[in-house]
Design a protein around this motif. Structure first.
Motif, short mmCIF file in Angstrom:
data_model
loop_
_atom_site.label_atom_id
_atom_site.label_comp_id
_atom_site.label_asym_id
_atom_site.label_seq_id
_atom_site.Cartn_x
_atom_site.Cartn_y
_atom_site.Cartn_z
N ILE A 1 -14.38 8.64 -1.47
CA ILE A 1 -14.08 7.29 -0.98
C ILE A 1 -13.07 6.65 -1.92
N HIS B 1 -7.99 3.79 2.59
CA HIS B 1 -8.34 2.53 1.93
C HIS B 1 -7.21 1.50 2.06
N ASN B 2 -5.99 1.94 1.95
CA ASN B 2 -4.82 1.04 1.94
C ASN B 2 -4.09 1.03 3.27
N TYR C 1 -10.58 5.96 -6.75
CA TYR C 1 -11.02 7.11 -5.96
C TYR C 1 -12.28 7.67 -6.59
N ALA D 1 -5.92 1.94 -6.32
CA ALA D 1 -7.22 2.23 -5.71
C ALA D 1 -8.08 3.02 -6.69
N ARG E 1 -11.89 2.74 -3.10
CA ARG E 1 -12.21 1.31 -3.06
C ARG E 1 -11.29 0.58 -4.02
#
Length: 180
Positions: free
Chosen positions: A137, A42-43, A106, A104, A139
Motif C-alpha cells: 500500500i 495512491h497519487n 510505501y 508517498a 499512503r
C-alpha cells in the motif's frame, strides 16, 4: 527495464550479461514495479515529480532492502528473546518494509519461507527461501500502517492455512545490512 510512475516512464537498457550502470538493479526491479504501481494508485490526482539523479541515489542507498522482497537465499539474523520457543513451529517469517518515495510512504508485508533455522545462545540464523509480497500500500508520509500490517498478517495466515501466532520481525528498514 522500464520504470513508470504516473504518466512518465523511463526505459533503461538491459545489460545482457555485461557490466553496466543498471546491472545491480536487476534484483530490485520486482519491488520497484510494485512500488510504482502502489504509488500511482495512491497519487491518482497528483502526479509526483522526481529527479532522475535523486532516483538513482535513492535506489543505490536502498537496493539491499528492495532485493529482500524478491531474492531468495537471504541470511537473516534475529536476536533471541525469553519466549522464543514459538520460532520452532514457524515455517515463515513475516516482515514489513516501509520506504518513502515520490511524496508517498510505501509499505509491503514480505513473507519469507524459512529454509533453514539454526540457533546459538545469542541469535537465530535463518536462510530464507523465495520471498513473496503478501500485500502493499502507499499512503501519505508519516501515516499509520498498523491497520494495514494487521490485515496483511491475517491474509498471509489465511493463504498459508496457518493457525496460531505468526513470526513477525521488526521492519526490514530497521535491520542492519551487511553485503558479502
Amino acid at each position: 527495464m522500464k520504470i513508470e510512475i504516473g504518466s512518465a516512464s523511463l526505459e533503461l537498457p538491459a545489460a545482457g550479461g555485461e557490466e553496466g550502470p543498471f546491472q545491480n538493479w536487476i534484483p530490485v526491479a520486482p519491488m520497484l514495479r510494485r512500488m510504482a504501481s502502489a504509488i500511482d494508485r495512491h497519487n491518482r490526482t497528483r502526479k509526483p515529480r522526481l529527479l532522475l539523479s535523486d532516483f538513482y541515489d535513492w535506489i543505490e542507498k536502498r537496493q539491499d532492502f528492495l532485493a529482500l522482497g524478491s531474492t531468495p537465499g537471504a541470511n537473516l539474523f534475529i536476536p533471541r528473546w525469553e519466549e522464543d520457543a514459538v520460532v520452532d513451529s514457524q515455517s515463515t517469517l513475516l516482515a514489513p518494509l516501509t520506504l518513502e518515495l515520490a511524496g508517498a510512504q510505501y509499505t509491503a508485508l514480505i513473507e519469507v519461507p524459512i529454509e533453514t533455522l539454526t540457533r546459538d545462545d545469542r541469535e537465530f540464523s535463518i536462510v530464507g527461501g523465495q520471498p513473496r509480497v503478501v500485500d502493499d500500500i502507499a499512503r501519505a508520509p508519516g501515516a499509520s500502517i498498523t491497520d494495514f500490517i494487521d490485515r496483511a498478517i491475517e491474509r498471509s495466515k489465511r493463504e498459508r492455512r496457518a493457525t496460531g501466532p505468526a513470526l513477525v520481525a521488526a521492519a526490514f528498514e530497521n535491520w542492519a545490512v551487511a553485503s558479502a
